[in-house]
Motif scaffolding. Structure first.
Motif, PDB file in Angstrom:
ATOM      1  N   SER A 180       0.816  -1.220   0.000  1.00  0.00           N
ATOM      2  CA  SER A 180       0.000   0.000   0.000  1.00  0.00           C
ATOM      3  C   SER A 180       0.849   1.270   0.000  1.00  0.00           C
ATOM      4  N   GLY A 181       1.950   1.260   0.709  1.00  0.00           N
ATOM      5  CA  GLY A 181       2.806   2.444   0.780  1.00  0.00           C
ATOM      6  C   GLY A 181       3.531   2.723  -0.518  1.00  0.00           C
ATOM      7  N   VAL A 233      12.831   8.130   2.466  1.00  0.00           N
ATOM      8  CA  VAL A 233      12.653   7.264   3.630  1.00  0.00           C
ATOM      9  C   VAL A 233      13.219   7.933   4.881  1.00  0.00           C
ATOM     10  N   ILE A 234      14.431   8.445   4.778  1.00  0.00           N
ATOM     11  CA  ILE A 234      15.077   9.087   5.927  1.00  0.00           C
ATOM     12  C   ILE A 234      14.259  10.279   6.424  1.00  0.00           C
ATOM     13  N   PHE A 265       7.402   7.190   4.833  1.00  0.00           N
ATOM     14  CA  PHE A 265       6.601   6.037   5.225  1.00  0.00           C
ATOM     15  C   PHE A 265       6.371   6.001   6.723  1.00  0.00           C
ATOM     16  N   THR A 266       5.278   5.365   7.091  1.00  0.00           N
ATOM     17  CA  THR A 266       4.967   5.113   8.491  1.00  0.00           C
ATOM     18  C   THR A 266       4.080   3.868   8.560  1.00  0.00           C
ATOM     19  N   GLN A 298      11.308   3.366   8.333  1.00  0.00           N
ATOM     20  CA  GLN A 298      11.467   4.585   9.115  1.00  0.00           C
ATOM     21  C   GLN A 298      12.764   4.544   9.910  1.00  0.00           C
ATOM     22  N   ASP A 299      13.215   5.694  10.313  1.00  0.00           N
ATOM     23  CA  ASP A 299      14.370   5.810  11.187  1.00  0.00           C
ATOM     24  C   ASP A 299      13.918   5.439  12.601  1.00  0.00           C
TER      25      ASP A 299
END
Length: 152
Positions: A41-42, A89-90, A94-95, A126-127
């Motif tokens: 989905s992301g 990403v950094i 995304f979550t 995620q970070d």
């Protein structure tokens, strides 16, 4: 593979040959039912697709699901600033499910209608310093579990 009980599934992904909705359309068109779709989905949303539209279109071919949410404001910045996938990403593109802009209620409904019985994987690139892994994994799991369980 199918004879041994393993189904091949293709994972569309940002930065890969198959990332956007048109790419998924082409892949599904040139392969048969022996090739399943690992729906993410992301990545679909980041690629500019409507996750619900694409999932509905290929629900019968879905063999695995990565449930990843997106932060629309970060994706907008990523596009405007021409960030690489890694930079995106950094910077928090995304979550986990329930923490972004993807409508997981709609996606769960589509999967339910299609008779999907496979895995739903909570995922978020995620970070972990910014988004502690356990806390975010639990948040995503709790959100999906509530949707799968349904009302009452």
């Amino acid at each position: 593979l199918a004879k041994s009980g393993v189904r091949l599934g293709y994972h569309h992904h940002m930065g890969a040959y198959v990332e956007a909705p048109a790419d998924v359309d082409q892949l599904m068109e040139v392969t048969g039912d022996e090739v399943g779709l690992l729906f993410d989905s992301g990545h679909m949303t980041f690629a500019g697709g409507d996750a619900a539209v694409v999932l509905r279109k290929y629900a019968s071919r879905v063999c695995h699901v990565h449930c990843k949410d997106v932060r629309p404001s970060v994706i907008k910045l990523a596009r405007n600033r021409n960030w690489s996938f890694l930079e995106s990403v950094i910077n928090g593109a995304f979550t986990v499910p329930g923490d972004g802009g993807v409508d997981f209620s709609a996606l769960i409904g589509i999967l339910r209608e299609g008779g999907y019985r496979g895995w739903l994987v909570v995922e978020a690139e995620q970070d972990p310093v910014v988004a502690p892994a356990y806390a975010y994994a639990k948040k995503g799991y709790d959100h999906l579990a509530a949707l799968v369980k349904g009302p009452g």
